[in-house]
Design a protein around this motif. Structure first.
Motif, PDB file in Angstrom:
ATOM      1  N   GLN A  56     -20.196  10.079  -3.533  1.00  0.00           N
ATOM      2  CA  GLN A  56     -19.337   8.938  -3.850  1.00  0.00           C
ATOM      3  C   GLN A  56     -17.914   9.394  -4.187  1.00  0.00           C
ATOM      4  OE1 GLN A  56     -21.983   7.490  -6.859  1.00  0.00           O
ATOM      5  NE2 GLN A  56     -22.670   5.755  -5.600  1.00  0.00           N
ATOM      6  N   LYS A  57     -17.801  10.512  -4.868  1.00  0.00           N
ATOM      7  CA  LYS A  57     -16.463  11.035  -5.193  1.00  0.00           C
ATOM      8  C   LYS A  57     -15.738  11.494  -3.929  1.00  0.00           C
ATOM      9  CE  LYS A  57     -17.396  12.224  -9.972  1.00  0.00           C
ATOM     10  NZ  LYS A  57     -17.626  13.256 -10.987  1.00  0.00           N
ATOM     11  N   TRP A  58     -16.466  12.123  -3.002  1.00  0.00           N
ATOM     12  CA  TRP A  58     -15.842  12.541  -1.739  1.00  0.00           C
ATOM     13  C   TRP A  58     -15.443  11.329  -0.901  1.00  0.00           C
ATOM     14  CZ3 TRP A  58     -13.463  16.812  -0.958  1.00  0.00           C
ATOM     15  CH2 TRP A  58     -13.858  17.959  -1.623  1.00  0.00           C
ATOM     16  N   LEU A  59     -16.290  10.303  -0.895  1.00  0.00           N
ATOM     17  CA  LEU A  59     -15.947   9.067  -0.190  1.00  0.00           C
ATOM     18  C   LEU A  59     -14.710   8.447  -0.818  1.00  0.00           C
ATOM     19  CD1 LEU A  59     -16.385   6.805   1.862  1.00  0.00           C
ATOM     20  CD2 LEU A  59     -18.116   5.824   0.296  1.00  0.00           C
ATOM     21  N   TYR A  60     -14.660   8.430  -2.127  1.00  0.00           N
ATOM     22  CA  TYR A  60     -13.487   7.909  -2.831  1.00  0.00           C
ATOM     23  C   TYR A  60     -12.222   8.672  -2.414  1.00  0.00           C
ATOM     24  CZ  TYR A  60      -9.976   7.457  -6.408  1.00  0.00           C
ATOM     25  OH  TYR A  60      -8.771   7.285  -7.038  1.00  0.00           O
ATOM     26  N   LEU A  61     -12.292   9.998  -2.423  1.00  0.00           N
ATOM     27  CA  LEU A  61     -11.115  10.799  -2.060  1.00  0.00           C
ATOM     28  C   LEU A  61     -10.705  10.558  -0.606  1.00  0.00           C
ATOM     29  CD1 LEU A  61     -11.991  14.116  -3.918  1.00  0.00           C
ATOM     30  CD2 LEU A  61     -10.218  12.437  -4.535  1.00  0.00           C
ATOM     31  N   ALA A  62     -11.684  10.417   0.280  1.00  0.00           N
ATOM     32  CA  ALA A  62     -11.382  10.104   1.681  1.00  0.00           C
ATOM     33  C   ALA A  62     -10.687   8.744   1.782  1.00  0.00           C
ATOM     34  CB  ALA A  62     -12.658  10.121   2.515  1.00  0.00           C
ATOM     35  N   LEU A  63     -11.137   7.792   0.991  1.00  0.00           N
ATOM     36  CA  LEU A  63     -10.527   6.461   1.008  1.00  0.00           C
ATOM     37  C   LEU A  63      -9.100   6.485   0.467  1.00  0.00           C
ATOM     38  CD1 LEU A  63     -13.586   4.332  -0.120  1.00  0.00           C
ATOM     39  CD2 LEU A  63     -12.534   4.399   2.163  1.00  0.00           C
ATOM     40  N   VAL A  64      -8.847   7.321  -0.525  1.00  0.00           N
ATOM     41  CA  VAL A  64      -7.476   7.467  -1.028  1.00  0.00           C
ATOM     42  C   VAL A  64      -6.577   8.023   0.080  1.00  0.00           C
ATOM     43  CG1 VAL A  64      -5.998   8.737  -2.659  1.00  0.00           C
ATOM     44  CG2 VAL A  64      -8.111   7.662  -3.460  1.00  0.00           C
ATOM     45  N   LEU A  65      -7.087   8.980   0.848  1.00  0.00           N
ATOM     46  CA  LEU A  65      -6.310   9.516   1.972  1.00  0.00           C
ATOM     47  C   LEU A  65      -6.069   8.452   3.040  1.00  0.00           C
ATOM     48  CD1 LEU A  65      -7.821  13.081   2.446  1.00  0.00           C
ATOM     49  CD2 LEU A  65      -5.570  12.465   1.540  1.00  0.00           C
ATOM     50  N   VAL A  66      -7.102   7.693   3.379  1.00  0.00           N
ATOM     51  CA  VAL A  66      -6.950   6.633   4.380  1.00  0.00           C
ATOM     52  C   VAL A  66      -5.937   5.599   3.891  1.00  0.00           C
ATOM     53  CG1 VAL A  66      -8.115   4.723   5.575  1.00  0.00           C
ATOM     54  CG2 VAL A  66      -9.224   6.957   5.421  1.00  0.00           C
ATOM     55  N   ALA A  67      -6.031   5.221   2.622  1.00  0.00           N
ATOM     56  CA  ALA A  67      -5.088   4.244   2.061  1.00  0.00           C
ATOM     57  C   ALA A  67      -3.661   4.787   2.109  1.00  0.00           C
ATOM     58  CB  ALA A  67      -5.479   3.891   0.625  1.00  0.00           C
ATOM     59  N   SER A  68      -3.497   6.050   1.768  1.00  0.00           N
ATOM     60  CA  SER A  68      -2.165   6.659   1.792  1.00  0.00           C
ATOM     61  C   SER A  68      -1.592   6.706   3.202  1.00  0.00           C
ATOM     62  CB  SER A  68      -2.235   8.078   1.219  1.00  0.00           C
ATOM     63  OG  SER A  68      -2.702   8.049  -0.105  1.00  0.00           O
ATOM     64  N   LEU A  69      -2.428   7.086   4.162  1.00  0.00           N
ATOM     65  CA  LEU A  69      -1.985   7.098   5.557  1.00  0.00           C
ATOM     66  C   LEU A  69      -1.656   5.687   6.046  1.00  0.00           C
ATOM     67  CD1 LEU A  69      -4.455   9.707   7.063  1.00  0.00           C
ATOM     68  CD2 LEU A  69      -1.978   9.968   6.781  1.00  0.00           C
ATOM     69  N   ALA A  70      -2.464   4.721   5.662  1.00  0.00           N
ATOM     70  CA  ALA A  70      -2.214   3.342   6.076  1.00  0.00           C
ATOM     71  C   ALA A  70      -0.892   2.829   5.516  1.00  0.00           C
ATOM     72  CB  ALA A  70      -3.370   2.442   5.633  1.00  0.00           C
ATOM     73  N   VAL A  71      -0.610   3.139   4.270  1.00  0.00           N
ATOM     74  CA  VAL A  71       0.670   2.732   3.677  1.00  0.00           C
ATOM     75  C   VAL A  71       1.822   3.409   4.422  1.00  0.00           C
ATOM     76  CG1 VAL A  71       2.127   2.897   1.607  1.00  0.00           C
ATOM     77  CG2 VAL A  71      -0.255   2.150   1.411  1.00  0.00           C
ATOM     78  N   GLY A  72       1.676   4.700   4.695  1.00  0.00           N
ATOM     79  CA  GLY A  72       2.715   5.414   5.448  1.00  0.00           C
ATOM     80  C   GLY A  72       2.911   4.843   6.839  1.00  0.00           C
ATOM     81  N   LEU A  73       1.815   4.556   7.518  1.00  0.00           N
ATOM     82  CA  LEU A  73       1.906   3.944   8.850  1.00  0.00           C
ATOM     83  C   LEU A  73       2.575   2.580   8.773  1.00  0.00           C
ATOM     84  CD1 LEU A  73      -1.603   4.786  10.334  1.00  0.00           C
ATOM     85  CD2 LEU A  73       0.602   5.492  11.286  1.00  0.00           C
ATOM     86  N   ASN A  74       2.243   1.817   7.749  1.00  0.00           N
ATOM     87  CA  ASN A  74       2.805   0.474   7.606  1.00  0.00           C
ATOM     88  C   ASN A  74       4.322   0.521   7.405  1.00  0.00           C
ATOM     89  OD1 ASN A  74       1.706  -2.280   7.578  1.00  0.00           O
ATOM     90  ND2 ASN A  74       2.713  -2.418   5.599  1.00  0.00           N
ATOM     91  N   LEU A  75       4.795   1.588   6.799  1.00  0.00           N
ATOM     92  CA  LEU A  75       6.239   1.744   6.568  1.00  0.00           C
ATOM     93  C   LEU A  75       6.981   2.302   7.783  1.00  0.00           C
ATOM     94  CD1 LEU A  75       6.121   3.301   2.993  1.00  0.00           C
ATOM     95  CD2 LEU A  75       6.712   0.947   3.583  1.00  0.00           C
ATOM     96  N   THR A  76       6.255   2.946   8.681  1.00  0.00           N
ATOM     97  CA  THR A  76       6.866   3.652   9.803  1.00  0.00           C
ATOM     98  C   THR A  76       7.761   2.784  10.687  1.00  0.00           C
ATOM     99  OG1 THR A  76       5.127   5.305   9.800  1.00  0.00           O
ATOM    100  CG2 THR A  76       6.391   5.076  11.832  1.00  0.00           C
ATOM    101  N   PRO A  77       7.307   1.601  11.145  1.00  0.00           N
ATOM    102  CA  PRO A  77       8.201   0.807  12.008  1.00  0.00           C
ATOM    103  C   PRO A  77       9.514   0.425  11.332  1.00  0.00           C
ATOM    104  CG  PRO A  77       5.966  -0.006  12.188  1.00  0.00           C
ATOM    105  CD  PRO A  77       5.979   0.991  11.050  1.00  0.00           C
ATOM    106  N   VAL A  78       9.455   0.125  10.053  1.00  0.00           N
ATOM    107  CA  VAL A  78      10.679  -0.258   9.341  1.00  0.00           C
ATOM    108  C   VAL A  78      11.618   0.948   9.251  1.00  0.00           C
ATOM    109  CG1 VAL A  78      11.600  -1.101   7.147  1.00  0.00           C
ATOM    110  CG2 VAL A  78       9.477  -2.055   8.069  1.00  0.00           C
ATOM    111  N   MET A  79      11.080   2.111   8.913  1.00  0.00           N
ATOM    112  CA  MET A  79      11.918   3.311   8.831  1.00  0.00           C
ATOM    113  C   MET A  79      12.462   3.685  10.201  1.00  0.00           C
ATOM    114  SD  MET A  79      13.360   5.294   6.899  1.00  0.00           S
ATOM    115  CE  MET A  79      14.338   6.740   7.127  1.00  0.00           C
ATOM    116  N   LEU A  80      11.633   3.559  11.214  1.00  0.00           N
ATOM    117  CA  LEU A  80      12.078   3.838  12.575  1.00  0.00           C
ATOM    118  C   LEU A  80      13.258   2.943  12.944  1.00  0.00           C
ATOM    119  CD1 LEU A  80      11.574   5.324  15.261  1.00  0.00           C
ATOM    120  CD2 LEU A  80       9.951   3.512  15.848  1.00  0.00           C
TER     121      LEU A  80
END
Length: 154
Positions: A56-80
């Motif tokens: 469960q802790k590893w799943l949690y950490l994986a989800l934090v990474l996915v969330a972080s990547l998703a936030v970064g991706l969501n910002l990408t078009p605006v920064m571009l």
């Protein structure tokens, strides 16, 4: 072949409209991402976190990474857009933004599935968590892939 568009607009006007629509879609995904990410970021500071098993802790950490990547991706078009504003490459910006927004949607689908799996594994059991996760995968594939494909012009 797609049906002809009856709008009376220039290519630049069409690109501006497409860009505006893309930004609106990104705003919608941003709210969900903020809620899910906020939930994930608070979890380690609760008493429940200490009771999670190793998986469960590893799943949690994986989800934090996915969330972080998703936030970064969501910002990408605006920064571009900010980076190349005025360079007369709006068509490329809209194309890349379209692709990135699809990646954001996939990341959110993974995040929703993973969060539900984690919550059900903690509250009920891993078995129920896996069943819920698998069910969500099927439902989201139908909603995000099958339904749009069925709506495409033939």
């Amino acid at each position: 072949m797609p049906p002809a568009d009856d709008r009376d607009e220039s290519r630049d006007e069409q690109l501006d409209r497409n860009w505006d629509e893309l930004l609106q879609e990104l705003r919608i995904t941003q709210t969900g991402l903020q809620l899910l990410s906020g939930f994930l970021l608070t979890l380690p500071f609760t008493q429940v976190f200490a009771g999670l098993d190793s998986a469960q802790k590893w799943l949690y950490l994986a989800l934090v990474l996915v969330a972080s990547l998703a936030v970064g991706l969501n910002l990408t078009p605006v920064m571009l857009h900010r980076r190349v504003f005025g360079d007369h490459v709006k068509e490329r910006v809209v194309e890349v933004g379209h692709l990135v927004s699809q990646a954001v949607i996939v990341a959110i689908a993974l995040l929703v599935t993973g969060v539900a799996t984690l919550i059900f594994s903690v509250v009920v059991s891993w078995t129920v968590g896996f069943v819920v996760g698998a069910t969500l995968v099927v439902v989201l594939v139908i909603l995000l892939l099958v339904v749009p494909r069925r709506l495409e012009p033939r």
